[in-house]
Structure formats: C-alpha cells, structure tokens
Design a protein around this motif. Sequence first.
Motif, mmCIF file in Angstrom:
data_model
loop_
_atom_site.group_PDB
_atom_site.id
_atom_site.type_symbol
_atom_site.label_atom_id
_atom_site.label_comp_id
_atom_site.label_asym_id
_atom_site.label_seq_id
_atom_site.Cartn_x
_atom_site.Cartn_y
_atom_site.Cartn_z
ATOM 1 N N ILE A 18 8.831 0.014 6.600
ATOM 2 C CA ILE A 18 9.096 -0.972 5.548
ATOM 3 C C ILE A 18 10.499 -0.745 4.996
ATOM 4 O O ILE A 18 11.266 -1.694 4.809
ATOM 5 C CB ILE A 18 8.044 -0.875 4.417
ATOM 6 N N ARG A 19 10.845 0.514 4.758
ATOM 7 C CA ARG A 19 12.169 0.863 4.228
ATOM 8 C C ARG A 19 13.273 0.296 5.121
ATOM 9 O O ARG A 19 14.195 -0.365 4.647
ATOM 10 C CB ARG A 19 12.316 2.383 4.133
ATOM 11 N N VAL A 57 13.881 -4.306 -5.630
ATOM 12 C CA VAL A 57 13.669 -5.537 -4.855
ATOM 13 C C VAL A 57 12.223 -5.644 -4.391
ATOM 14 O O VAL A 57 11.675 -6.744 -4.319
ATOM 15 C CB VAL A 57 14.663 -5.699 -3.677
ATOM 16 N N ALA A 58 11.587 -4.509 -4.113
ATOM 17 C CA ALA A 58 10.166 -4.534 -3.752
ATOM 18 C C ALA A 58 9.328 -4.983 -4.946
ATOM 19 O O ALA A 58 8.354 -5.727 -4.788
ATOM 20 C CB ALA A 58 9.718 -3.160 -3.253
ATOM 21 N N LEU A 78 5.632 -4.051 -4.181
ATOM 22 C CA LEU A 78 5.446 -2.662 -4.588
ATOM 23 C C LEU A 78 3.979 -2.228 -4.647
ATOM 24 O O LEU A 78 3.638 -1.152 -4.147
ATOM 25 C CB LEU A 78 6.155 -2.405 -5.912
ATOM 26 N N PRO A 79 3.064 -3.033 -5.208
ATOM 27 C CA PRO A 79 1.656 -2.610 -5.211
ATOM 28 C C PRO A 79 1.103 -2.375 -3.796
ATOM 29 O O PRO A 79 0.364 -1.412 -3.567
ATOM 30 C CB PRO A 79 0.924 -3.761 -5.902
ATOM 31 N N SER A 80 1.474 -3.223 -2.856
ATOM 32 C CA SER A 80 1.016 -3.042 -1.470
ATOM 33 C C SER A 80 1.604 -1.770 -0.879
ATOM 34 O O SER A 80 0.904 -1.012 -0.191
ATOM 35 C CB SER A 80 1.431 -4.233 -0.600
ATOM 36 N N ILE A 81 2.877 -1.531 -1.119
ATOM 37 C CA ILE A 81 3.541 -0.335 -0.583
ATOM 38 C C ILE A 81 2.873 0.918 -1.121
ATOM 39 O O ILE A 81 2.655 1.884 -0.388
ATOM 40 C CB ILE A 81 5.049 -0.361 -0.917
ATOM 41 N N ARG A 123 3.849 4.996 2.180
ATOM 42 C CA ARG A 123 4.616 4.130 1.286
ATOM 43 C C ARG A 123 5.743 3.399 2.008
ATOM 44 O O ARG A 123 5.486 2.683 2.952
ATOM 45 C CB ARG A 123 5.107 4.928 0.091
ATOM 46 N N PHE A 124 7.001 3.575 1.586
ATOM 47 C CA PHE A 124 8.122 2.867 2.211
ATOM 48 C C PHE A 124 8.353 3.301 3.663
ATOM 49 O O PHE A 124 9.002 2.594 4.414
ATOM 50 C CB PHE A 124 9.417 3.076 1.417
ATOM 51 N N ASP A 125 7.827 4.450 4.033
ATOM 52 C CA ASP A 125 8.020 4.953 5.402
ATOM 53 C C ASP A 125 6.909 4.516 6.355
ATOM 54 O O ASP A 125 6.867 4.956 7.506
ATOM 55 C CB ASP A 125 8.158 6.478 5.381
ATOM 56 N N THR A 126 6.045 3.636 5.905
ATOM 57 C CA THR A 126 4.975 3.099 6.751
ATOM 58 C C THR A 126 5.584 2.293 7.895
ATOM 59 O O THR A 126 6.393 1.392 7.665
ATOM 60 C CB THR A 126 4.036 2.195 5.925
ATOM 61 N N LEU A 127 5.187 2.634 9.115
ATOM 62 C CA LEU A 127 5.656 1.888 10.286
ATOM 63 C C LEU A 127 4.884 0.583 10.390
ATOM 64 O O LEU A 127 3.658 0.566 10.263
ATOM 65 C CB LEU A 127 5.490 2.725 11.551
ATOM 66 N N LEU A 128 5.591 -0.496 10.644
ATOM 67 C CA LEU A 128 4.978 -1.819 10.631
ATOM 68 C C LEU A 128 4.395 -2.250 11.965
ATOM 69 O O LEU A 128 3.555 -3.133 12.000
ATOM 70 C CB LEU A 128 5.996 -2.864 10.156
ATOM 71 N N GLY A 129 4.843 -1.674 13.047
ATOM 72 C CA GLY A 129 4.375 -2.125 14.352
ATOM 73 C C GLY A 129 5.124 -3.369 14.784
ATOM 74 O O GLY A 129 5.945 -3.926 14.040
#
Length: 174
Positions: A14-15, A33-34, A40-43, A49-55
Amino acid sequence: GLVSQDIFLFSESIRENILFGRPEASPEDLEEVARIAALLPSIREFADRFDTLLGERGVRLSGGQKQRTALARALITNPPILILDDAFSSLDVQTEERILGELKSAMQGRTTLLVSHRISTVRDADQIVYLQDGQIVERGTHQELLALEGRYHRLYQRQLLARELEDLAGREAR
C-alpha cells in the motif's frame, strides 16, 4: 492528479502504491492522505498496515479500497488540479460524503473537477455542468439547477427516490 473509475494498482505494498508519484514523502504526509481518502481505518486493520502487499492489480483490496488508495496516491503529489472521474463509484454515500468534506479543505485554493453520475458527488460544487451526448444542456449550482426543473432536477428526483427505497429496504431487512 487524476483518479478514474478504473484503478490500476501495482502488486507492491500500500505504501509503495500511494508514494508512487512522490516516494520522498514523509510518513506524516502518507498518513494524512490516507486519512483524507478514508483509507486509514482499512490500513489499520491489516497486520502489516502500510506494508501490506496488495497482490496483482490490488487483488487484496475491495473496489472502494482500491479507489481510496488511488485517491491517496493522487493527493500525495499535492496537485494544483485534481480530476476525479467517477472516482467514488465503488463507495457508499456516507464514505463519499466524508471524503468530499475532507477534500474541500485539502484542495482549498486549487481546482477539483468531479465527473460523476451521482448528484451526491457534485451537489456542493461551485459549478455543475450537465452533459448529454457530449453537449452542455444545463449549467449552474445545485440550487440553480433544481430551480430549472430540467434534466438535472429529474435525475436528482430519481436518485433521491432510489436512496429512499434502499433505506426502506435496509430497515425492513433488520
């Protein structure tokens, strides 16, 4: 900055997706900006958190989360002009209203162009242009267009009725 209805996300975190246009942005700017994009709540729900890989193409996110990620990516560049082309189509009306309220402050003194089929998206705009077949058929503020009782007014009435029916169905389902 441009956010369209069709979102392209990288299979990175996400970052990295948000910082694509401004990788040197501070952690505070990233979080801001999030927050504005109501992401931000989803993250915070993701373990990384921000380091979640999106695929691939952001497969781990819902349609609304993808749109909010793209909005945050556009906002991080602090654009003088922001174009939102049906950028809230996957969001519920309440989330859309929250984001639009935040955007009013964030885009103060800058230009924001909203393209939408939803009256709720454009009703607070300084100027609304109603297009049909590529031609301007009505133009004005929300109140001016309602007073004309033309195409915009009819669309507003249909959308208002649809929302009332959805609310009624939701109450009956409970």
